[in-house]
Design a protein around this motif. Structure first.
Motif, PDB file in Angstrom:
ATOM      1  N   SER A  43      86.765  97.186  45.412  1.00 45.82           N
ATOM      2  CA  SER A  43      87.318  96.698  46.667  1.00 45.82           C
ATOM      3  C   SER A  43      86.853  97.600  47.802  1.00 45.82           C
ATOM      4  O   SER A  43      86.323  98.692  47.567  1.00 45.82           O
ATOM      5  N   ARG A  56      81.892  92.941  52.773  1.00 47.33           N
ATOM      6  CA  ARG A  56      81.980  92.850  51.314  1.00 47.33           C
ATOM      7  C   ARG A  56      80.771  93.556  50.730  1.00 47.33           C
ATOM      8  O   ARG A  56      79.733  93.692  51.389  1.00 47.33           O
ATOM      9  N   TRP A  73      87.575  91.586  40.477  1.00 45.21           N
ATOM     10  CA  TRP A  73      87.847  91.931  41.881  1.00 45.21           C
ATOM     11  C   TRP A  73      88.546  93.290  41.960  1.00 45.21           C
ATOM     12  O   TRP A  73      88.264  94.101  42.831  1.00 45.21           O
ATOM     13  N   GLN A 119      81.010  92.167  42.578  1.00 43.06           N
ATOM     14  CA  GLN A 119      81.018  91.827  43.998  1.00 43.06           C
ATOM     15  C   GLN A 119      82.455  91.905  44.478  1.00 43.06           C
ATOM     16  O   GLN A 119      83.367  91.360  43.855  1.00 43.06           O
ATOM     17  N   SER A 120      82.677  92.595  45.573  1.00 43.60           N
ATOM     18  CA  SER A 120      84.035  92.710  46.094  1.00 43.60           C
ATOM     19  C   SER A 120      84.418  91.456  46.852  1.00 43.60           C
ATOM     20  O   SER A 120      83.565  90.666  47.269  1.00 43.60           O
ATOM     21  N   ALA A 121      85.692  91.279  47.046  1.00 45.31           N
ATOM     22  CA  ALA A 121      86.155  90.274  47.997  1.00 45.31           C
ATOM     23  C   ALA A 121      85.869  90.774  49.413  1.00 45.31           C
ATOM     24  O   ALA A 121      85.560  91.949  49.620  1.00 45.31           O
ATOM     25  N   TRP A 122      85.945  89.858  50.377  1.00 41.95           N
ATOM     26  CA  TRP A 122      85.853  90.309  51.760  1.00 41.95           C
ATOM     27  C   TRP A 122      87.018  91.245  52.042  1.00 41.95           C
ATOM     28  O   TRP A 122      88.148  91.011  51.618  1.00 41.95           O
ATOM     29  N   SER A 123      86.757  92.307  52.740  1.00 42.52           N
ATOM     30  CA  SER A 123      87.811  93.242  53.105  1.00 42.52           C
ATOM     31  C   SER A 123      88.794  92.584  54.061  1.00 42.52           C
ATOM     32  O   SER A 123      88.494  91.538  54.663  1.00 42.52           O
ATOM     33  N   GLN A 183      84.620  92.254  59.078  1.00 44.15           N
ATOM     34  CA  GLN A 183      84.898  92.360  57.647  1.00 44.15           C
ATOM     35  C   GLN A 183      83.611  92.723  56.932  1.00 44.15           C
ATOM     36  O   GLN A 183      82.511  92.509  57.446  1.00 44.15           O
ATOM     37  N   TYR A 185      75.502  95.203  50.924  1.00 39.65           N
ATOM     38  CA  TYR A 185      76.687  94.902  51.726  1.00 39.65           C
ATOM     39  C   TYR A 185      76.391  93.727  52.645  1.00 39.65           C
ATOM     40  O   TYR A 185      75.237  93.381  52.905  1.00 39.65           O
TER      41      TYR A 185
END
Length: 910
Positions: A22, A103, A18, A111-115, A101, A60
């Protein structure tokens, strides 16, 4: 134990993944958490952060909610796009609050976390119908141009639990609103300045915290501002109307699901206030003895207040403000208190700025404290007022007489460094005075520094010139009886402006007024908003280098921000202005009508001139023909961007004819131009007006001209922005540096050596003997010549964007070391994140340090003749991940890199 260790290890690995990717810096319509958007399909932008190199977004997903309800889920979209992503969900509703939000996935399997959520609130999508409030005016006899500022109030009660409250406010004039004695928002001089008869903007404020259970009150002051106050050097008033007015609507949503509107109408009360006069040019008179304490509070006794007058003014021209308002910024304490030879007490704030002074004083009731604002002192040390022309630039405070009292103006602003204080006996206490800078709340985006302190001061002066003249409109100057949105000044400076600050929304707002004020024949006025209203020549006309701001600035905003919408929005206006030029031209030659041409270029009679030199006046129509071609070239690019094939073909044919006409009219068979000036050769070379086989001799003639003036520039407003870029483009960067570092008149550093803290209107606004140029046109805060800032960023530090992948999707790093500088560095906060380029000489090595944000690439030009001598962080290029050698170009090794930080090194001159 083993199970716990396994899951702990898995958790740690997950955290690491993670952390590597980000999402940050979420913006809606290029703003952070905007309130009051009237854009039916807003655009979302975000930046990726990662500790790895060569990171690209591959997909995205966006979620948009209204409260807990989903209004759009994009699902996973396979695309690199992270800037200006168009909303595609359910229809948005006026006044509603939304959150979103995002991601992302990258090309390295992360894969990023949800912003964190970002928010925005809608304005009124149909204000003509949704403003149920009525326009109201004071009806007071004293409420005139140069008259009092009326105070409006409305008392109301709330008994239910309040969930949210939003105020929508505008005025024919400028306003300042309060609820229960608390100021609404931190914006000043609202609603700003637009073509009021065509576009009047309203502001939206979240005022939930201002309200209270039970009795409440709204209070609003409305001043003349640009609407009815004095504008222009002819002392015209009432440009847009004879009376000021207020339109106010408060929408309250209660916890039980009900709502209520409090709108301006005939039930509102109005009275005189303590502001006896407040004008932009002349300043403000404030009589504290007339204050009505608590006038905007619920418990105030409004007996004796009269009823406001309802006016039948239209609401069809009312639109939401989608740009940054004017706010307070830096503050300054006096660096010294001096007594002039005339015996006057003067505060020196050390910086020529735009805004006003806050002061704390005491005295007897009726005592007057008068502050007079100027930019400079004369050669004897006295205040220099002459260049203000008719502007008084003076604030007067009449003391109440109840101890220590504080004051600052409300509906004016001044351009000043020095302030004369009258009415205080004894020495002034500098702690009692604070200068406050006011300018549009543009986010700072660019920095430039070098090893040369004078050049660094020049950069600082450029930025302060921009701050002082970007007050809702890009003005020419902030101090005299002018302060108008001259198109030529804005056009030449727009690219530099976009390095220093994020001016995307600022110019998008102003360009809408450019289109609104455009004449039926396609001509664009010289000032926007068009308060001059003059045809000057019996019919509406445009001028090269001025009116084509309507073409040049939209393209520049696209290049810097990747903002295609601004070109789409302005394209009809752009096309109409090109049509005007075509109609003016005869046989593709624009050689008729009025032209400003190379405004304020060098003339011998300026400062007595340089010995043995002649004026550098370029033929007006030669300049016009060059800008005609410039505009056509940008229209070709714009039409290609928008897929307008027919226009592309038409304009490409037109451009060839225009260049041929130039060569036939202004160039001899041997390639000499009819005007032997720096500007003539600069423009001809910049816009490729000459055949290729004639360009080198044009470069030689340009260099010879510069040498003949002992390496001084002689260019005016239109030649100066391209002077150093042309020299660099044609291999004469050494000459460009000599011009940059020249510190005697005329030059960029001459004002710096004279103590300037902003850019001057003329190369010799103050002459070498400390006398002044013609006071009828001598500003010490005039940003046009600061257009050299573009070259500092783009060529000295080498920070640029590729137009083919605009908005720094692909960065170009191409520094040009020289001029005796040992280092130079530029940074820029792009839509994707921070971009940086800095070079430094260390012994026999040149170090080039760069930073490229995630989801972008860069072409890097390292000054070296062979890739074999270039290293990155000490390693040979062949062994470095993320660096590809593309080849050599001139004195550079060309590299292709992905995102990340890199440190290249090469032997100097090898």
């Amino acid at each position: 134990m083993k199970k716990t260790s396994f899951f702990s290890a898995f958790f740690l690995l997950s955290l690491t993944a993670w952390a590597q990717l980000s999402v940050t810096n979420l913006r809606t319509e290029n703003q952070t958490s905007p309130v009051g958007l009237d854009v039916e399909k807003p655009r979302f932008s975000w930046a990726l952060t990662s500790d790895k190199r060569e990171v690209k977004q591959t997909a995205y997903e966006i979620q948009v909610k209204e409260g807990k309800n989903s209004v759009w889920n994009s699902s996973k979209i396979l695309a690199e796009t992270s800037v200006h992503v168009l909303y595609a969900g359910k229809s948005l509703q006026s006044g509603k609050r939304y959150s979103w939000q995002v991601r992302v996935w990258d090309n390295q399997g992360n894969q990023s976390a949800w912003s964190a959520p970002a928010n925005w609130q809608m304005g009124l999508l149909n204000p003509a119908q949704e403003f149920s409030a009525q326009w109201i005016s004071s009806g007071l006899k004293a409420d005139t141009a140069y008259g009092i500022v009326p105070q409006f109030r409305k008392q109301f009660s709330t008994t239910k639990k309040i969930e949210s409250a939003t105020a929508f406010i505008t005025a024919k004039g400028v306003y300042e609103a309060y609820i229960n004695g608390k100021r609404v928002g931190d914006a000043y001089l609202t609603p700003g300045w637009t073509a009021y008869n065509k576009r009047l903007l309203y502001q939206t404020f979240d005022v939930t915290k201002h309200l209270q259970s039970g009795k409440n009150a709204v209070g609003v002051r409305v001043g003349n501002g640009w609407y009815r106050g004095e504008l222009g050097w002819e002392k015209k008033t009432q440009t847009y109307g004879t009376e000021t007015a207020l339109l106010f609507q408060l929408v309250i949503h209660y916890a039980d699901g009900s709502s209520e509107k409090i709108g301006s109408d005939g039930s509102w009360k109005v009275a005189l206030g303590p502001i006896l006069m407040s004008e932009i040019y002349d300043g403000e008179i404030y009589d504290a003895r007339l204050e009505k304490t608590g006038w905007a509070s619920a418990d105030f006794n409004e007996a004796g207040w009269s009823a406001a007058v309802v006016k039948d003014f239209t609401k069809t021209t009312v639109f939401a403000a989608n740009h940054e308002p004017i706010r307070k910024h830096e503050t300054f304490k006096p660096i010294r208190v001096l007594t002039t030879p005339k015996g006057e007490q003067v505060l020196d704030f050390g910086q020529n700025l735009v805004g006003w002074v806050n002061m704390t004083v005491s005295g007897k009731a009726g005592d007057k404290i008068v502050l007079s604002h100027v930019e400079v002192l004369d050669k004897f040390g006295n205040l220099y007022f002459d260049n203000l022309r008719n502007a008084k630039a003076q604030d007067t405070y009449i003391i109440m007489g109840q101890g220590r009292e504080s004051f600052e103006p409300h509906f004016t602003f001044h351009g000043f460094r020095f302030v004369r204080v009258e009415g205080i006996s004894g020495p002034l206490n500098p702690a009692d005075f604070t200068a406050i800078a006011l300018y549009s709340d543009m986010k700072p985006t660019g920095t430039f520094t070098s090893s040369n302190p004078l050049v660094n001061q020049l950069q600082k002066n450029i930025q302060w010139g921009q701050k002082g003249n970007f007050l809702d409109v890009p003005t020419d100057c902030p101090q005299r009886d002018e302060r108008l949105g001259w198109t030529g000044d804005a056009e030449v400076f727009s690219r530099t402006a976009a390095y220093n600050f994020n001016v995307n929304n600022f110019f998008a707002k102003w360009l809408k007024d450019v289109a609104a004020e455009q004449y039926d024949n396609g001509a664009i006025p010289f000032v926007i908003p068009d308060i001059l209203k003059g045809t000057f020549f019996g019919r509406p006309v445009g001028a090269a280098g001025w009116s084509d701001a309507g073409i040049i600035i939209p393209w520049n905003m696209y290049v810097v921000y990747g903002d295609k919408r601004i070109v789409e929005t302005q394209y009809p206006s752009m096309k109409a202005y090109l049509g005007y030029m075509r109609n003016e031209a005869k046989n593709d030659l624009w050689n008729t009508g009025f032209q400003f041409a190379d405004w304020l270029s060098y003339r011998v009679d300026d400062s007595k001139g340089m010995v043995g030199q002649k004026s550098a006046i370029t033929d007006n129509y030669m300049v016009a023909q060059c800008f005609y071609a410039y505009s056509i070239g940008l229209m070709i690019k714009s039409a290609k961007l928008l897929g307008k094939t027919d226009d592309v073909n038409d304009y490409e044919n037109l451009l060839q004819r225009v260049k041929t006409a130039f060569q036939q009219e202004y160039m001899t068979a041997s390639g000499r131009l009819i005007s032997e000036t720096q500007t003539a050769y600069i423009l001809a070379l910049q816009f490729d007006m000459l055949p290729e086989n004639r360009r080198q001799q044009a470069v030689d003639r340009l260099e010879a001209n510069i040498k003949s003036y002992n390496y001084h520039l002689t260019t005016g407003f239109l030649g100066t922005p391209f002077l150093t870029p042309v020299l660099t483009r044609f291999g004469k960067t050494d000459v460009a540096y000599k011009l940059l570092l020249q510190d005697t008149y005329p030059s960029w550093l001459f004002p710096v050596k004279m103590g300037a803290t902003t850019i001057w209107e003329r190369w010799d606004s103050q002459k070498p003997d400390s006398t002044f140029q013609d006071p009828g046109m001598t500003s010490f805060n005039h940003y046009a010549y600061g257009a050299v800032g573009d070259w500092l960023y783009r060529d000295v530090a080498g920070l640029d964007t590729d137009e083919q992948e605009a908005g720094y999707k692909k960065t170009i790093i191409k520094p040009h070391p020289g001029g005796g500088l040992s280092s130079a560095e530029a940074t820029f906060e792009s839509m994707y994140g921070k971009v940086a380029s800095g070079w430094k000489r260390e012994g026999d090595q040149l170090l080039l340090t760069i930073e490229i944000p995630a989801n972008t690439t860069a072409a890097v030009y390292v000054p070296a003749t062979s890739a074999d001598v270039v290293t990155e962080s000490g390693a040979a290029l062949a062994s470095v991940k993320g660096v590809q050698v593309s080849g050599t170009e001139g004195a550079y090794v060309v590299l292709k890199v992905g995102s990340g930080k890199y440190r290249f090194s090469a032997p100097v001159g090898k």
